[in-house]
Design an enzyme around this catalytic site. Structure first.
Site, PDB file in Angstrom:
ATOM      1  N   GLY A 140       0.812  -1.214   0.000  1.00  0.00           N
ATOM      2  CA  GLY A 140       0.000   0.000   0.000  1.00  0.00           C
ATOM      3  C   GLY A 140       0.842   1.259   0.000  1.00  0.00           C
ATOM      4  O   GLY A 140       0.417   2.309   0.485  1.00  0.00           O
ATOM      5  N   GLY A 182       1.688   3.238  -2.339  1.00  0.00           N
ATOM      6  CA  GLY A 182       1.447   4.202  -3.399  1.00  0.00           C
ATOM      7  C   GLY A 182       0.885   5.523  -2.921  1.00  0.00           C
ATOM      8  O   GLY A 182       1.015   6.540  -3.606  1.00  0.00           O
ATOM      9  N   ARG A 183       0.241   5.528  -1.754  1.00  0.00           N
ATOM     10  CA  ARG A 183      -0.357   6.765  -1.265  1.00  0.00           C
ATOM     11  C   ARG A 183      -0.566   6.686   0.245  1.00  0.00           C
ATOM     12  O   ARG A 183      -0.347   5.647   0.866  1.00  0.00           O
ATOM     13  CB  ARG A 183      -1.694   7.027  -1.961  1.00  0.00           C
ATOM     14  CG  ARG A 183      -2.779   6.018  -1.639  1.00  0.00           C
ATOM     15  CD  ARG A 183      -4.080   6.376  -2.349  1.00  0.00           C
ATOM     16  NE  ARG A 183      -5.189   5.532  -1.912  1.00  0.00           N
ATOM     17  CZ  ARG A 183      -6.452   5.726  -2.292  1.00  0.00           C
ATOM     18  NH1 ARG A 183      -6.746   6.723  -3.115  1.00  0.00           N
ATOM     19  NH2 ARG A 183      -7.409   4.926  -1.864  1.00  0.00           N
ATOM     20  N   ASP A 200      -1.570  -7.622  -5.571  1.00  0.00           N
ATOM     21  CA  ASP A 200      -2.849  -7.654  -4.859  1.00  0.00           C
ATOM     22  C   ASP A 200      -2.606  -8.369  -3.539  1.00  0.00           C
ATOM     23  O   ASP A 200      -2.324  -9.575  -3.524  1.00  0.00           O
ATOM     24  CB  ASP A 200      -3.893  -8.389  -5.697  1.00  0.00           C
ATOM     25  CG  ASP A 200      -5.258  -8.447  -5.025  1.00  0.00           C
ATOM     26  OD1 ASP A 200      -5.388  -7.989  -3.864  1.00  0.00           O
ATOM     27  OD2 ASP A 200      -6.202  -8.958  -5.659  1.00  0.00           O
ATOM     28  N   TYR A 209     -14.682  -3.992   8.564  1.00  0.00           N
ATOM     29  CA  TYR A 209     -13.428  -3.271   8.756  1.00  0.00           C
ATOM     30  C   TYR A 209     -12.967  -3.388  10.205  1.00  0.00           C
ATOM     31  O   TYR A 209     -11.796  -3.674  10.482  1.00  0.00           O
ATOM     32  CB  TYR A 209     -13.612  -1.800   8.358  1.00  0.00           C
ATOM     33  CG  TYR A 209     -12.347  -0.973   8.496  1.00  0.00           C
ATOM     34  CD1 TYR A 209     -11.326  -1.071   7.557  1.00  0.00           C
ATOM     35  CD2 TYR A 209     -12.176  -0.097   9.574  1.00  0.00           C
ATOM     36  CE1 TYR A 209     -10.170  -0.321   7.679  1.00  0.00           C
ATOM     37  CE2 TYR A 209     -11.020   0.660   9.699  1.00  0.00           C
ATOM     38  CZ  TYR A 209     -10.030   0.547   8.752  1.00  0.00           C
ATOM     39  OH  TYR A 209      -8.876   1.282   8.881  1.00  0.00           O
ATOM     40  N   LYS A 248      -9.513  -5.292  11.647  1.00  0.00           N
ATOM     41  CA  LYS A 248      -8.458  -4.636  12.415  1.00  0.00           C
ATOM     42  C   LYS A 248      -8.271  -5.292  13.778  1.00  0.00           C
ATOM     43  O   LYS A 248      -7.160  -5.290  14.323  1.00  0.00           O
ATOM     44  CB  LYS A 248      -8.757  -3.147  12.544  1.00  0.00           C
ATOM     45  CG  LYS A 248      -8.663  -2.399  11.205  1.00  0.00           C
ATOM     46  CD  LYS A 248      -7.297  -2.567  10.547  1.00  0.00           C
ATOM     47  CE  LYS A 248      -7.172  -1.799   9.257  1.00  0.00           C
ATOM     48  NZ  LYS A 248      -5.819  -1.927   8.647  1.00  0.00           N
TER      49      LYS A 248
END
Length: 253
Positions: A19, A21-22, A69, A161, A165
């Site tokens: 992750g 990329g941003r 992915d 979500y 977590k």
């Protein structure tokens, strides 16, 4: 670091950032590059990662994008194998890849939606650690850091979500005690809300300017990256199995 008698020598180590990329992932990748690390960004979006790659290379560190992915076990293991083949080592794993999904009442959620969140947020972390830790054990040094969330305590309108977590928290606790005497530490970071693409679009400008948290603002991604960089460093000689709260408050979600 002269008084840290158990610290490993600082080397030009390799970090994989999923992750990257941003958001927090990009900030962590750049901060680790500032620490002298080479970086592999494992992400799906090469266009988003390009700016981060350029920033890392401007620091004199090598950087590589591998389209990955996190929910695909074969792809994750192939990514780690390619990283090791390219750089000859693997020292640090930062798991930032994750999806928030959508805020939906529990009774309207489908099992397919629940499963997709679990595959990325839980299985992705599981796959990455299974692929990376053997390389760290061989060299008797490694640092793993995963992003969790206060949603683990119960997210009524985004149950998958929150559950994901909570599972990541448990995984960190388990792995943190599994390998420390072999030099491999596994930790987590639990941010409050951070001004990233996952948070900003969900709130009004007025709320973002005055969110009501004790510190008076939400975090920049770079503030979270500072903590990640320490946990992933040679300076971390005695922290494993911990999840560091970076929320600008005590117990604030």
């Amino acid at each position: 670091m002269s008084n840290l008698r158990f610290a490993a020598p600082k080397e030009r180590r390799l970090a994989i950032v999923t992750g990257g990329g941003r958001g927090i992932g990009a900030a962590a990748a750049i901060r680790l590059a500032e620490e002298g690390r080479d970086i592999v960004i494992a992400d799906l979006d090469e266009a988003e990662a390009a700016e981060t790659l350029a920033a890392i290379e401007a620091l004199g560190q090598r950087a590589l994008f591998i389209k990955t992915d996190a929910a695909d076990e074969v792809a994750v293991h192939a990514m780690v194998a390619q990283a090791v083949e390219t750089f000859g080592r693997l020292d640090i794993l930062i798991c930032c890849a994750g999806i928030f999904g959508r805020e939906t009442p529990f009774l309207e959620m489908t099992s397919d939606y629940f499963d997709r969140i679990m595959k990325v947020n839980v299985y992705g972390v599981f796959y990455c650690h299974q692929a990376a830790i053997p390389h760290m054990l061989r060299q008797r040094w490694g640092r793993c850091v995963t992003i969790t969330s206060g949603a683990r305590l119960g997210a009524t309108h985004n149950v998958p979500y929150g559950v994901s977590k909570g599972a990541v928290w448990s995984l960190i606790m388990a792995l943190g005690n599994a390998y420390p005497n072999q030099g491999v530490f596994v930790n987590g970071v639990e941010p409050g809300r951070v001004l990233t693409q996952m948070v900003v679009p969900r709130f009004s400008k007025e709320h973002l300017e005055n969110p009501g948290v004790p510190i008076g603002r939400y975090a920049d991604a770079e503030e979270i990256a500072e903590v990640i960089a320490f946990l992933a460093s040679e300076r971390n000689t005695y922290t494993t199995g911990a999840v560091w709260s970076v929320k600008g408050a005590s117990g604030w979600s």
